[in-house]
Design an enzyme around this catalytic site. Structure first.
Site, PDB file in Angstrom:
ATOM      1  N   GLY A  89      25.685  37.287 -24.201  1.00 14.82           N
ATOM      2  CA  GLY A  89      25.313  36.649 -25.441  1.00 14.82           C
ATOM      3  C   GLY A  89      25.138  38.366 -26.667  1.00 14.82           C
ATOM      4  O   GLY A  89      25.382  37.802 -27.995  1.00 14.82           O
ATOM      5  N   HIS A  96      22.198  47.023 -30.073  1.00  8.93           N
ATOM      6  CA  HIS A  96      20.725  47.064 -30.555  1.00  8.93           C
ATOM      7  C   HIS A  96      19.838  46.192 -30.188  1.00  8.93           C
ATOM      8  O   HIS A  96      20.121  45.828 -29.176  1.00  8.93           O
ATOM      9  CB  HIS A  96      21.539  46.040 -31.816  1.00  8.93           C
ATOM     10  CG  HIS A  96      22.154  45.008 -31.320  1.00  8.93           C
ATOM     11  ND1 HIS A  96      23.680  44.873 -31.101  1.00  8.93           N
ATOM     12  CD2 HIS A  96      21.615  43.532 -31.181  1.00  8.93           C
ATOM     13  CE1 HIS A  96      23.812  43.474 -30.942  1.00  8.93           C
ATOM     14  NE2 HIS A  96      22.899  42.746 -30.811  1.00  8.93           N
TER      15      HIS A  96
HETATM   16  P1  5GP Z   1      23.889  39.927 -29.934  1.00 10.55           P
HETATM   17  O1  5GP Z   1      24.488  38.809 -29.818  1.00 10.55           O
HETATM   18  O2  5GP Z   1      24.912  40.760 -30.644  1.00 10.55           O
HETATM   19  O3  5GP Z   1      22.808  40.917 -29.564  1.00 10.55           O
HETATM   20  O4  5GP Z   1      23.001  39.979 -31.641  1.00 10.55           O
HETATM   21  C1  5GP Z   1      23.651  40.135 -32.990  1.00 10.55           C
HETATM   22  C2  5GP Z   1      22.577  39.939 -34.146  1.00 10.55           C
HETATM   23  O5  5GP Z   1      23.614  40.313 -35.024  1.00 10.55           O
HETATM   24  C3  5GP Z   1      22.684  38.338 -34.614  1.00 10.55           C
HETATM   25  O6  5GP Z   1      21.695  38.188 -34.163  1.00 10.55           O
HETATM   26  C4  5GP Z   1      23.347  38.280 -36.014  1.00 10.55           C
HETATM   27  O7  5GP Z   1      22.573  37.209 -35.878  1.00 10.55           O
HETATM   28  C5  5GP Z   1      23.338  40.063 -36.349  1.00 10.55           C
HETATM   29  N1  5GP Z   1      24.093  40.050 -37.722  1.00 10.55           N
HETATM   30  C6  5GP Z   1      25.772  39.675 -37.241  1.00 10.55           C
HETATM   31  N2  5GP Z   1      25.894  40.426 -38.193  1.00 10.55           N
HETATM   32  C7  5GP Z   1      25.436  40.997 -38.864  1.00 10.55           C
HETATM   33  C8  5GP Z   1      25.121  41.246 -40.912  1.00 10.55           C
HETATM   34  O8  5GP Z   1      26.071  41.750 -40.818  1.00 10.55           O
HETATM   35  N3  5GP Z   1      23.974  41.937 -41.357  1.00 10.55           N
HETATM   36  C9  5GP Z   1      23.001  41.559 -40.036  1.00 10.55           C
HETATM   37  N4  5GP Z   1      21.265  42.111 -40.724  1.00 10.55           N
HETATM   38  N5  5GP Z   1      22.473  40.875 -39.702  1.00 10.55           N
HETATM   39  C10 5GP Z   1      24.026  40.489 -38.709  1.00 10.55           C
END
Ligand code: 5GP
Ligand code: ZN
Length: 104
Positions: A89, A96
């Protein structure tokens, strides 16, 4: 890193407000929150995922930052999540830690 959205956020390109920041990481709210409070703890150095990080000190500092962010946001209880790899996911390939909870 060029073309990395989180590097751009860290660089201030989008004027994203930080919940907190320190030498190692910045913390900002997720744009698409899955909980009443949903923050992302993001290391300042670019690493595509947890698998690319060997720096134990950095990993420790990131976890300390999780606790500081939770305290600052008023969370006593919270979940943390690290997605590593597309199949798990992961959508943004800059490490992060999700911190999710509800103020009670
Ligand atoms: P992953 O699925 O990679 O663990 O989580 C990525 C997270 O980054 C997602 O929950 C998504 O909503 C968040 N996200 C993606 N692009 C941005 C952005 O431009 N700004 C912020 N604040 N969050 C973001
Ligand atoms: Zn990056």
């Amino acid at each position: 890193m060029e073309d990395c959205i989180f590097c751009k956020i860290i660089n201030g390109d989008f004027g994203t407000e930080f919940v907190l920041e320190n030498e190692y990481a910045v913390v900002f709210n997720d744009i698409n929150p899955k909980a009443p409070v949903h923050m992302l703890v993001v290391p300042r150095v670019h690493a595509a995922s947890l698998n690319e990080v060997e720096d134990k000190n950095l990993l420790g500092e990131l976890m300390m930052t999780v606790k500081q962010a939770a305290a600052k946001a008023g969370l006593k209880s919270y979940k943390t999540l690290i997605n590593t790899g597309k199949e798990a996911g992961q959508e943004v390939f800059h490490l992060h830690i999700h911190v999710m909870g509800e103020k009670k």
